[in-house]
Design an enzyme around this catalytic site. Structure first.
Site, PDB file in Angstrom:
ATOM      1  CB  ALA A  68     -26.003  47.070 -22.634  1.00 38.32           C
ATOM      2  CG  ASP A  69     -29.878  52.640 -21.955  1.00 40.49           C
ATOM      3  OD1 ASP A  69     -30.294  52.680 -23.128  1.00 40.49           O
ATOM      4  OD2 ASP A  69     -29.781  53.640 -21.228  1.00 40.49           O
ATOM      5  CB  THR A  70     -24.283  53.613 -22.680  1.00 37.82           C
ATOM      6  OG1 THR A  70     -23.841  52.254 -22.709  1.00 37.82           O
ATOM      7  CG2 THR A  70     -23.137  54.512 -22.240  1.00 37.82           C
ATOM      8  N   GLY A 105     -25.901  50.261 -17.891  1.00 36.45           N
ATOM      9  CA  GLY A 105     -26.672  49.224 -17.221  1.00 36.45           C
ATOM     10  C   GLY A 105     -26.648  47.975 -18.080  1.00 36.45           C
TER      11      GLY A 105
END
Length: 189
Positions: A68-70, A105
């Protein structure tokens, strides 16, 4: 099947714990490079994919790897983790009293027997910050909590007093849209 969270984020771990599943953590050391020619959505998905794929390639057997990426976005500008306290102050002053978006994501890569599948998605939530005084911002930064978070804040914990409202999923802002992760894991199994 083994499930691996490709993240060192304690917040993502807490969210994944909500699913009451057994998993392990393997931190991705993938380099996070922002590409100018990608949309925010493509960027978030790409960074999540790179993290998941790095860990997937370092492991073997039947497995599910979650990456995940924020990112925080306001008026097309991306706010990642602050470089230092001065940067954190600048970021929060720009977000102060305004509406912005948080995008997370996710990439879930699954190897089941000879079958390999990729699930790549994202989720966006609008966040409305209350007006904060410079003193309130500086006091928040002094806690040290601002330094490892996109946008220099965390919706959970002490900073929550400055969140006026959100439009979207809370877990997306925390760093893992758990509702989407749940649906994908259900589909895999």
């Amino acid at each position: 099947m083994k499930i691996i969270l490709a993240s060192k984020s304690p917040r993502r771990k807490e969210l994944l714990d909500l699913l009451k599943i057994k998993y392990e953590i393997k931190v991705s050391n993938a380099e996070e490079i922002i590409e100018e020619n990608l949309t925010i959505e493509e960027q978030a998905k790409k960074l999540a994919y790179i993290k998941a794929k790095t860990v997937f390639n370092e492991t073997e057997g039947e497995r599910i790897v979650i990456g995940a990426d924020t990112m925080v976005i306001k008026d097309g500008k991306i706010y990642g983790k602050p470089k230092d306290e001065t940067d954190a102050l600048k970021i929060l002053q720009e977000l102060n009293g305004k509406r912005h978006q948080v995008i997370t994501g996710i990439a879930i890569l699954a190897q089941k027997g000879s079958e390999y599948k990729e699930y790549i998605d994202y989720d966006i939530t609008e966040v409305y910050l209350k007006n904060m005084s410079d003193e309130e911002i500086k006091n928040w930064i002094k806690t040290g909590e601002a330094m490892d978070k996109a946008g220099a804040y965390a919706i959970q914990g002490e900073f929550s007093v400055f969140i006026e409202k959100i439009n979207g999923n809370y877990s997306t802002v925390v760093g893992l849209p758990i509702h989407k992760v749940y649906d994908i894991l259900k589909e895999i199994n």
